[in-house]
Scaffold this motif. Sequence first.
Motif, PDB file in Angstrom:
ATOM      1  N   THR A  68       0.837  -1.206   0.000  1.00  0.00           N
ATOM      2  CA  THR A  68       0.000   0.000   0.000  1.00  0.00           C
ATOM      3  C   THR A  68       0.869   1.251   0.000  1.00  0.00           C
ATOM      4  OG1 THR A  68      -0.071   0.097   2.413  1.00  0.00           O
ATOM      5  CG2 THR A  68      -1.794  -1.213   1.308  1.00  0.00           C
ATOM      6  N   ASP A  69       0.251   2.369  -0.365  1.00  0.00           N
ATOM      7  CA  ASP A  69       0.957   3.655  -0.358  1.00  0.00           C
ATOM      8  C   ASP A  69       1.384   4.028   1.061  1.00  0.00           C
ATOM      9  OD1 ASP A  69       0.687   3.907  -3.077  1.00  0.00           O
ATOM     10  OD2 ASP A  69      -1.110   5.166  -2.967  1.00  0.00           O
ATOM     11  N   ARG A  70       0.587   3.640   2.022  1.00  0.00           N
ATOM     12  CA  ARG A  70       0.907   3.926   3.421  1.00  0.00           C
ATOM     13  C   ARG A  70       2.204   3.217   3.835  1.00  0.00           C
ATOM     14  NH1 ARG A  70      -3.050   2.525   8.503  1.00  0.00           N
ATOM     15  NH2 ARG A  70      -1.647   3.284  10.095  1.00  0.00           N
ATOM     16  N   THR A  71       2.358   1.980   3.405  1.00  0.00           N
ATOM     17  CA  THR A  71       3.575   1.230   3.712  1.00  0.00           C
ATOM     18  C   THR A  71       4.783   1.864   3.037  1.00  0.00           C
ATOM     19  OG1 THR A  71       2.289  -0.806   3.899  1.00  0.00           O
ATOM     20  CG2 THR A  71       4.650  -1.053   3.592  1.00  0.00           C
ATOM     21  N   VAL A  72       4.629   2.257   1.780  1.00  0.00           N
ATOM     22  CA  VAL A  72       5.734   2.893   1.060  1.00  0.00           C
ATOM     23  C   VAL A  72       6.122   4.203   1.755  1.00  0.00           C
ATOM     24  CG1 VAL A  72       6.411   3.985  -1.115  1.00  0.00           C
ATOM     25  CG2 VAL A  72       5.168   1.829  -1.146  1.00  0.00           C
ATOM     26  N   ASN A  73       5.145   4.981   2.187  1.00  0.00           N
ATOM     27  CA  ASN A  73       5.442   6.235   2.897  1.00  0.00           C
ATOM     28  C   ASN A  73       6.167   5.972   4.208  1.00  0.00           C
ATOM     29  OD1 ASN A  73       4.409   7.939   0.942  1.00  0.00           O
ATOM     30  ND2 ASN A  73       2.337   7.897   1.807  1.00  0.00           N
ATOM     31  N   ALA A  74       5.792   4.895   4.917  1.00  0.00           N
ATOM     32  CA  ALA A  74       6.489   4.539   6.154  1.00  0.00           C
ATOM     33  C   ALA A  74       7.937   4.156   5.863  1.00  0.00           C
ATOM     34  CB  ALA A  74       5.766   3.393   6.854  1.00  0.00           C
ATOM     35  N   TRP A  75       8.171   3.462   4.748  1.00  0.00           N
ATOM     36  CA  TRP A  75       9.542   3.121   4.353  1.00  0.00           C
ATOM     37  C   TRP A  75      10.329   4.380   4.020  1.00  0.00           C
ATOM     38  CZ3 TRP A  75       8.040  -1.196   0.358  1.00  0.00           C
ATOM     39  CH2 TRP A  75       7.680  -2.354   1.043  1.00  0.00           C
ATOM     40  N   LEU A  76       9.706   5.295   3.290  1.00  0.00           N
ATOM     41  CA  LEU A  76      10.384   6.531   2.902  1.00  0.00           C
ATOM     42  C   LEU A  76      10.740   7.388   4.113  1.00  0.00           C
ATOM     43  CD1 LEU A  76       8.313   7.499  -0.268  1.00  0.00           C
ATOM     44  CD2 LEU A  76      10.744   6.917  -0.212  1.00  0.00           C
ATOM     45  N   GLN A  77       9.880   7.407   5.119  1.00  0.00           N
ATOM     46  CA  GLN A  77      10.119   8.218   6.307  1.00  0.00           C
ATOM     47  C   GLN A  77      11.022   7.518   7.319  1.00  0.00           C
ATOM     48  OE1 GLN A  77       6.204   9.132   7.720  1.00  0.00           O
ATOM     49  NE2 GLN A  77       5.695  10.357   5.901  1.00  0.00           N
ATOM     50  N   GLY A  78      11.317   6.250   7.075  1.00  0.00           N
ATOM     51  CA  GLY A  78      12.183   5.504   7.980  1.00  0.00           C
ATOM     52  C   GLY A  78      11.485   4.945   9.187  1.00  0.00           C
ATOM     53  N   LYS A  79      10.150   4.957   9.201  1.00  0.00           N
ATOM     54  CA  LYS A  79       9.405   4.422  10.332  1.00  0.00           C
ATOM     55  C   LYS A  79       9.376   2.898  10.331  1.00  0.00           C
ATOM     56  CE  LYS A  79       6.436   8.442  10.760  1.00  0.00           C
ATOM     57  NZ  LYS A  79       5.076   8.968  10.657  1.00  0.00           N
ATOM     58  N   ARG A  80       9.480   2.320   9.141  1.00  0.00           N
ATOM     59  CA  ARG A  80       9.506   0.860   8.992  1.00  0.00           C
ATOM     60  C   ARG A  80      10.609   0.476   8.026  1.00  0.00           C
ATOM     61  NH1 ARG A  80       3.633  -1.199   7.584  1.00  0.00           N
ATOM     62  NH2 ARG A  80       2.768   0.860   7.871  1.00  0.00           N
TER      63      ARG A  80
END
Length: 190
Positions: A68-80
């Motif tokens: 999902t886009d939410r997962t990709v955003n978490a990867w980009l922000q370094g949260k996951r």
Amino acid sequence: MPERNIEFGKFGARGIKGYEAVARQLDVLAGYITTPVTARRGLLARLHYLTRTDHARAAAREAGLTVTDRTVNAWLQGKRIPSKKNLHLIETAYRAVRRHNVARYLLGRLNAEGRGTRVEIHPLNQSQVPRPRQRVVGYRSLNVRQWDRVVEAWANDDAQALDDAWVEKIVDLGSQWGQYEYVTNVGFAA
């Protein structure tokens, strides 16, 4: 097809299929990101490439990256951090999207307005083959004018189509084309 090798390497010859060498050279010309996907910088570069436009996102989904886009955003922000499976999917999707993006450009460079590109074919390595079984196979070069099928098969990551397209090109070497089915290297620069 005639002259296809059935038991390559039986007597110690070493080399790779010609189409694999062509694919390697096209990969070099494509200019992939060199930082590995396991490094933060490499991961971010690939994710930015895959999420830059709606077209890139759709191509990434087609290539197998279905998070999902939410997962990709978490990867980009370094949260996951992506799992090993997702890192592999990111790398695979990036390479597929990059190939499709540069295919038209490479086709124009290689065809060179009908002049084509000179290809150098380095024969297989026979250093481990016993002397009586060695054959005389020398360095060859040829000018390939139509790269359409080769580049299309490479962009689609279709090994069989790339093999067929490459064999169609080396048949121009004459009656000894089968000796160049396996090579140590195929070089060209566009």
